[in-house]
Design an enzyme around this catalytic site. Structure first.
Site, PDB file in Angstrom:
ATOM      1  N   LYS A  29       0.844  -1.206   0.000  1.00 37.15           N
ATOM      2  CA  LYS A  29       0.000   0.000   0.000  1.00 37.15           C
ATOM      3  C   LYS A  29       0.875   1.251   0.000  1.00 37.15           C
ATOM      4  CE  LYS A  29      -3.754  -2.454   2.227  1.00 37.15           C
ATOM      5  NZ  LYS A  29      -4.360  -2.908   3.475  1.00 37.15           N
ATOM      6  N   GLN A  68      -4.824  -1.713   9.739  1.00 38.30           N
ATOM      7  CA  GLN A  68      -4.599  -3.014   9.108  1.00 38.30           C
ATOM      8  C   GLN A  68      -5.146  -4.134  10.000  1.00 38.30           C
ATOM      9  OE1 GLN A  68      -3.229  -3.502   5.933  1.00 38.30           O
ATOM     10  NE2 GLN A  68      -3.960  -5.585   6.291  1.00 38.30           N
ATOM     11  N   ASP A  78     -11.184   2.475   3.780  1.00 45.53           N
ATOM     12  CA  ASP A  78     -11.392   1.045   3.570  1.00 45.53           C
ATOM     13  C   ASP A  78     -12.880   0.724   3.375  1.00 45.53           C
ATOM     14  OD1 ASP A  78      -9.397  -0.793   3.346  1.00 45.53           O
ATOM     15  OD2 ASP A  78      -9.045  -1.015   5.493  1.00 45.53           O
TER      16      ASP A  78
END
Ligand code: NDP
Length: 284
Positions: free
Chosen positions: A52, A96, A119
């Protein structure tokens, strides 16, 4: 044989377009920013975070990775999120997953300001998607929709079967396909007659996390097959949930693993960071 959907090439093309958009934004002194919060030293998470970060660098997004020890308390992590909710230079916050067992994942996701939830996992953003008024969309299903668009795969009137009902893949995928007029069924570990259901599907999406689970007896000839799975086989090689070599000749379109859905997921994260920046700074 089916057309192989090249997620890697498509992701590169889209990332190129996003980078151009970032350059345009820079002319107005705006630079999209993404902060990634990583707890512990899970090796798969480290790899995802690194990928990422590399994508953000390529595109010109300002990115920062905050690393915390496995022992960080839930309260401390929530305080960090509160800090980044208020930090002006970060328009996207990503925690995460998975988190250590002593931290309540739900509480953490709820703590992220929905406008910075790039997200798309916050219940507010999931709710907006399910209500048909999406803002941020979970990146994996969003990336798959971009694949359908790029390869001119029409969903209207098609029968779709999604195997897997997680909040981050299966459920949002169903809503996105429903919005494009597909007739959608979601299957899971308690579904009976899975093979029969699969053989009726014009479009089969597999997101279960079991290497090479889907074999040729699942496939309706001419079906579109999208493999979300990322598993390691005994040799440590990355494999999908679909036995690609066995089923590809039966399909009209199929995604490989690697170079399929994975690169699209990261790309959509980048796109949504730019969109979050525009929404926060330009009120779009
Ligand atoms: P989860 O573990 O959260 O969900 C798995 C789902 O699969 C569950 O709904 C489960 O059913 C169902 N399932 C498991 N085994 C079977 C079976 N034998 N038959 C039918 N259904 C089954 O997984 P995720 O959605 O998070 O991820 C799925 C896979 O996709 C993983 O391999 C993951 O690594 C990968 N992934 C890849 C991404 C990418 O960018 N390429 C992004 C996100 C995930 P039940 O609910 O009944 O338990």
């Amino acid at each position: 044989m089916g057309t192989i959907i090249n997620g890697k090439d498509l992701a590169e093309k889209l990332q190129h377009d996003i980078a151009k958009e970032v350059k345009e934004l820079e002319k107005t002194a705006l630079r999209p920013g993404l902060v990634v919060l990583l707890v512990g030293d899970n090796s798969a998470s480290q790899t995802y975070v690194k990928n990422k970060q590399l994508a953000a660098q390529r595109i010109g997004i300002h990115s920062k990775v905050m690393r915390y020890p496995e022992t960080i308390s839930e309260t401390e992590l929530l305080e960090e999120i509160t800090f980044f909710n208020q930090a002006d230079e970060y328009h996207g916050i990503l925690v995460q997953l998975p988190l250590p067992k002593h931290i309540d994942e739900e509480k953490v996701l709820l703590a992220i300001d929905p406008i910075k939830d790039v997200d798309g996992f916050h219940p507010m953003n999931l709710g907006r998607l399910f209500a048909g008024v999406p803002h941020t969309i979970p990146c994996t299903p969003y990336g798959i929709m971009k694949m359908f668009e790029a390869y001119d795969i029409s969903l209207s009137g098609k029968r779709a079967l999604i195997i897997g009902r997680s909040n981050i893949v299966g459920k949002p995928m169903a809503h996105l396909m429903l919005a494009e007029d597909a007739t959608v069924t979601i299957a899971h570990s308690k579904t009976v007659n899975l093979h029969e259901l699969a053989r009726e599907a014009d479009i089969l999406i597999v997101a279960i996390g079991q290497g090479h689970f889907v074999t040729s007896d699942f496939i309706k000839p001419g079906a579109v097959v999208i493999d979300v799975g990322m598993n390691r086989n005994e040799e440590g090689k990355l494999i999908g949930d679909v036995n690609f070599d066995e089923v590809k000749s039966l399909t009209s379109f199929i995604t490989p693993v690697p170079r399929g859905v994975g690169p699209m997921t990261i790309t959509m994260l980048m796109q949504q960071t730019v969109e979050a920046c525009r929404r926060q700074k330009l009120g779009e």
